[in-house]
Scaffold this motif. Structure first.
Motif, mmCIF file in Angstrom:
data_model
loop_
_atom_site.group_PDB
_atom_site.id
_atom_site.type_symbol
_atom_site.label_atom_id
_atom_site.label_comp_id
_atom_site.label_asym_id
_atom_site.label_seq_id
_atom_site.Cartn_x
_atom_site.Cartn_y
_atom_site.Cartn_z
ATOM 1 N N ILE A 61 41.904 45.894 50.797
ATOM 2 C CA ILE A 61 41.106 45.309 49.727
ATOM 3 C C ILE A 61 40.212 44.166 50.220
ATOM 4 O O ILE A 61 39.126 43.977 49.708
ATOM 5 C CB ILE A 61 42.002 44.817 48.571
ATOM 6 C CG1 ILE A 61 43.186 44.010 49.081
ATOM 7 C CG2 ILE A 61 42.496 45.972 47.747
ATOM 8 C CD1 ILE A 61 44.079 43.493 47.990
ATOM 9 N N ARG A 399 36.032 46.008 44.426
ATOM 10 C CA ARG A 399 36.943 45.383 45.391
ATOM 11 C C ARG A 399 37.072 43.891 45.098
ATOM 12 O O ARG A 399 38.170 43.330 45.103
ATOM 13 C CB ARG A 399 36.445 45.590 46.820
ATOM 14 C CG ARG A 399 37.379 44.972 47.876
ATOM 15 C CD ARG A 399 36.788 45.014 49.268
ATOM 16 N NE ARG A 399 36.711 46.360 49.800
ATOM 17 C CZ ARG A 399 35.584 47.053 49.964
ATOM 18 N NH1 ARG A 399 34.423 46.501 49.600
ATOM 19 N NH2 ARG A 399 35.604 48.261 50.465
ATOM 20 N N SER A 402 39.181 43.244 42.045
ATOM 21 C CA SER A 402 40.615 43.401 42.313
ATOM 22 C C SER A 402 41.203 42.220 43.057
ATOM 23 O O SER A 402 42.416 42.013 43.043
ATOM 24 C CB SER A 402 40.862 44.691 43.114
ATOM 25 O OG SER A 402 40.469 44.545 44.470
ATOM 26 N N PHE A 413 42.888 48.309 44.301
ATOM 27 C CA PHE A 413 41.821 48.995 45.024
ATOM 28 C C PHE A 413 42.392 49.592 46.298
ATOM 29 O O PHE A 413 43.154 48.929 47.004
ATOM 30 C CB PHE A 413 40.719 47.973 45.353
ATOM 31 C CG PHE A 413 39.467 48.539 45.953
ATOM 32 C CD1 PHE A 413 38.388 48.859 45.145
ATOM 33 C CD2 PHE A 413 39.354 48.746 47.323
ATOM 34 C CE1 PHE A 413 37.219 49.374 45.697
ATOM 35 C CE2 PHE A 413 38.198 49.258 47.882
ATOM 36 C CZ PHE A 413 37.121 49.568 47.064
ATOM 37 N N VAL A 433 41.728 51.737 41.813
ATOM 38 C CA VAL A 433 40.458 52.399 42.100
ATOM 39 C C VAL A 433 40.565 53.093 43.452
ATOM 40 O O VAL A 433 40.902 52.470 44.463
ATOM 41 C CB VAL A 433 39.299 51.390 42.127
ATOM 42 C CG1 VAL A 433 37.995 52.069 42.528
ATOM 43 C CG2 VAL A 433 39.161 50.701 40.778
ATOM 44 N N ALA A 435 38.621 54.326 46.305
ATOM 45 C CA ALA A 435 37.264 54.135 46.824
ATOM 46 C C ALA A 435 36.689 55.430 47.381
ATOM 47 O O ALA A 435 35.515 55.751 47.170
ATOM 48 C CB ALA A 435 37.270 53.047 47.899
#
Length: 481
Positions: A61, A399, A402, A413, A433, A435
């Motif tokens: 992250i 990001r 988070s 993330f 999330v 990515a």
């Protein structure tokens, strides 16, 4: 010395530092009611390897691994301060210190960053607040684990009782066994004994009365010494104000539902609209696991880019509501075997968005497919944005959300290229999330959001209960707005 030997020596050195962190973290929790976090992840009651893994996870992250050599000076600095009850993120302290150009000693920087929790500013430890669980199913047992885990110094929330219908044969022993072992979430961290003479389960020294009743109005809570309690109804049997009001007997002050509320029952997603709860509100809902998963990232995207419309497709693990084998069910498809089929079903999460985000004028639609996994789901959130952007910008923004925003306990993330659902069992965030799966094309964005629909949701429930009980302690350094 070879490279391999250098690496191993470095590992052993970090192990030694992590080992020395454990008693400091434990003492801060027990004596001062201070919870030490690392990028929103609690380090309380963690092993040496868990502490090191949590530090290493920061690379996903923050872009680079965080070492215990970076955070230990801040942990030591905390022990020199007159701290009051709080949550302190040493990962955030280390990150902020690196960008601070004043050249302050670690001790001085730390004292400044957590000043709101020290000296004349600190809040006093509050009296424990009684909690009662009405029902003891999947969510009930995980909430029980979290309440026992957070008992800590003895302040905060205290699980006093569980109310269930009595089963046939060794009911107490079987319920204790289900709390002790879980096929998905593993062993309970601690010891559990059964006190049949007093109809109680004793977990890590916490005596939890087991009250047998099938009628909310028949329970005499004061007879068990329970007062001013928050009752968590995880049965889902009653979802409107009239039904849930039955719980408001002497000894019970508030009722929290672990399912979407109906009618005028407020649906609360912690991190998004929990601060809108009226102090005198006695009945509220924590909405659904899917609502908790999609609303925080939806709010984040709306705040930054605007959202004109959206659709959420949830690929959801099967639940107890479905059948193991084909059998009668009141719903059209849920009667078909859950472990053998993908089952199209409805979701109320999209419509629940309006209750949690009343200022969002975008139309959000939704549908769901139940799939043959027992836990962890994924929400695919397809959005039409208010302006054009690109994938890199969206990922950098999420990001950062988070890591540093007020939503950092809700949104996680990951950029792990090989992540799959089982990797997120036990996640304490409302959603994560992914990515690698994110798609962005002009004003269209598609987010893939993992969520532990059992444990992550239970953590959100606890956060709401902490907030309404008045024992939700502030976090330092304060998240960036």
């Amino acid at each position: 010395m070879t490279v391999n030997e250098d690496s191993f020596t470095n590992w052993k050195h970090r192990e030694e530092i992590a080992e020395s962190m454990i008693p400091i973290i434990g003492k801060l929790q027990r004596e001062r009611d201070v919870t030490v976090l690392l990028h929103s992840r609690s380090l309380v009651n963690k092993s040496v390897v868990s502490i090191l893994k949590t530090h290493r996870f920061a690379r996903q992250i923050a872009g680079s691994e965080l070492s215990v050599t970076d955070t230990m000076p801040f942990l030591r600095a905390l022990t020199t301060l007159d701290l009051g009850p709080s949550q302190i993120d040493i990962g955030m302290l280390a990150a902020m210190y690196k960008t601070d150009d004043r050249g302050l000693p670690v001790e001085e920087f730390t004292a400044e960053a957590v000043a709101g929790a020290t000296g004349a500013n600190k809040i006093e430890c509050r009296e424990p607040r009684d909690v009662v669980l009405y029902g003891f199913g999947r969510i009930g047992r995980l909430v029980a684990r979290l309440l026992i885990e957070k008992a800590g110094s003895g302040n905060g929330l205290r699980l006093r009782a569980i109310v269930v219908r009595k089963g046939a044969g060794q009911d107490l022993v079987k319920r204790a066994s289900l709390l002790r072992r879980d096929s998905i979430h593993g062993q309970f961290h601690g010891t559990i004994t059964v006190d049949e003479a007093n109809s109680a389960i004793v977990a890590n020294g916490n005596e939890i009365k087991v009250i047998y009743s099938d009628d909310p109005t028949s329970v005499d809570y004061p007879a068990y010494g329970i007062k001013n309690a928050i009752l968590i109804d995880n049965t889902g049997k009653w979802r409107d104000r009239e039904g849930l009001s039955q719980h408001l007997q002497p000894g019970i002050d508030k009722v929290v539902l672990t399912a979407p509320g109906k009618g005028d029952v407020p649906n609360v997603v912690h991190g998004v609209n929990h601060d809108m709860i009226k102090p005198d509100e006695q009945i509220l809902s924590c909405a659904s696991c899917t609502t908790n998963a999609i609303v925080p990232p939806l709010k984040a995207m709306a705040d930054e880019y605007g959202v004109l419309r959206g659709h959420v497709e949830t690929v959801h693990s099967f639940t107890n509501d479905q059948n193991l084998l084909d059998n009668y069910h009141k719903s059209d498809r849920r009667g078909r075997s859950a472990p053998l089929n993908m089952v199209i079903t409805e979701t109320g999460a999209a419509s629940a968005v309006a209750k949690a985000l009343p200022d969002l004028k975008a139309t959000i639609t939704g549908s769901s497919i139940r799939v043959p996994v027992p836990d962890v789901s994924i929400a695919i959130l397809s959005l039409r944005l208010g302006r054009e952007t690109n994938r890199e910008d969206v990922l950098d923004y999420l990001r950062e959300v988070s890591l540093t925003s007020p939503l950092k306990r809700q949104i996680d993330f990951t950029n792990a290229p090989d992540a799959v659902s089982s990797d997120f069992i036990g996640s304490r965030h409302a959603s994560i999330v992914d990515a690698g799966a994110t798609k962005v094309d002009g004003d269209n964005a598609i987010l893939y959001l993992w969520y532990d629909n059992e444990f992550g949701y239970s953590c959100q429930v606890i956060r709401v209960v902490q907030h309404v009980s008045g024992v939700e302690y502030p976090t330092y350094p304060a998240p960036l707005v």
